[in-house]
Design a protein around this motif. Structure first.
Motif, PDB file in Angstrom:
ATOM      1  N   CYS A 199     -67.519  69.474  28.933  1.00 22.82           N
ATOM      2  CA  CYS A 199     -68.161  70.902  28.934  1.00 22.82           C
ATOM      3  C   CYS A 199     -69.432  71.111  29.758  1.00 22.82           C
ATOM      4  CB  CYS A 199     -68.231  71.227  27.504  1.00 22.82           C
ATOM      5  SG  CYS A 199     -69.296  72.727  27.310  1.00 22.82           S
ATOM      6  N   CYS A 220     -68.949  76.797  23.441  1.00 29.28           N
ATOM      7  CA  CYS A 220     -69.664  77.238  24.460  1.00 29.28           C
ATOM      8  C   CYS A 220     -69.092  78.309  25.544  1.00 29.28           C
ATOM      9  CB  CYS A 220     -70.107  75.986  25.623  1.00 29.28           C
ATOM     10  SG  CYS A 220     -71.029  74.673  24.949  1.00 29.28           S
ATOM     11  N   ARG A 227     -71.817  72.925  29.505  1.00 31.22           N
ATOM     12  CA  ARG A 227     -72.967  73.553  28.725  1.00 31.22           C
ATOM     13  C   ARG A 227     -73.438  72.353  27.627  1.00 31.22           C
ATOM     14  NH1 ARG A 227     -72.863  76.535  31.603  1.00 31.22           N
ATOM     15  NH2 ARG A 227     -72.910  78.609  31.823  1.00 31.22           N
ATOM     16  N   CYS A 228     -72.251  71.845  26.906  1.00 29.48           N
ATOM     17  CA  CYS A 228     -72.995  70.888  25.639  1.00 29.48           C
ATOM     18  C   CYS A 228     -72.549  69.466  26.421  1.00 29.48           C
ATOM     19  CB  CYS A 228     -72.513  71.212  24.451  1.00 29.48           C
ATOM     20  SG  CYS A 228     -70.662  70.973  24.133  1.00 29.48           S
ATOM     21  N   CYS A 271     -66.284  74.018  26.664  1.00 31.24           N
ATOM     22  CA  CYS A 271     -65.544  73.714  25.252  1.00 31.24           C
ATOM     23  C   CYS A 271     -65.427  75.165  24.635  1.00 31.24           C
ATOM     24  CB  CYS A 271     -66.167  72.830  24.452  1.00 31.24           C
ATOM     25  SG  CYS A 271     -67.706  73.450  23.745  1.00 31.24           S
TER      26      CYS A 271
HETATM   27 ZN   LIG Z   1     -69.721  72.845  25.015  1.00 31.94          ZN
END
Ligand SMILES: [Zn+2]
Ligand SMILES: [Zn+2]
Length: 127
Positions: A43, A84, A45-46, A81
């Motif tokens: 992902c 996100c 972002r995370c 994901c």
């Molecule tokens: Zn994520």
């Protein structure tokens, strides 16, 4: 009375809708597979990592939000994901109750201190 066009027309409409949906699903499968080949299953972002077992939770986000814009080099794609991806789209929406183009008083309140801070920093630099 020119008969009842509802029956056949609705059926045709259903077929058109089904065709459009199938075409969209095929197109989405297409770019999703390409994006998954191009990018590591992480992902953006995370940084959660994915494997085949939970790969369905990894989605392809279009950076310009145009699902028809799928350049071959993947420059418009970002693997996110589900969570996100949701956040990404909520972030881009205007806050509820704020008319577009109207200054948001709350935003103004948070922006002003930063603006004056920037001015202060600039003055310090000049001294
Ligand atoms: Zn994520
Ligand atoms: Zn997206």
């Amino acid at each position: 009375m020119p008969g009842k066009p509802d029956g056949p027309d609705l059926q045709r409409l259903d077929r058109v809708v089904a065709q459009a949906r199938r075409a969209r699903e095929e197109r989405e499968r297409g770019y999703r597979e390409r994006a998954l080949k191009l990018y590591p299953w992480i992902c953006g972002r995370c940084a959660r990592e994915f494997e085949r077992a939970n790969l369905h939770e990894l989605t392809v986000h279009h950076k310009d939000h145009d699902h028809d814009h799928n350049p071959a080099d993947g420059s418009n794609w970002e693997l996110l994901c589900l969570y996100c991806h949701d956040n990404e789209h909520q972030r881009s929406l205007a806050p509820a109750g704020t008319p577009l183009g109207e200054p948001d008083p709350a935003a103004g309140a948070t922006q002003t201190p930063f603006a004056s801070l920037a001015a202060l920093l600039k003055r310090d630099d000049a001294l």
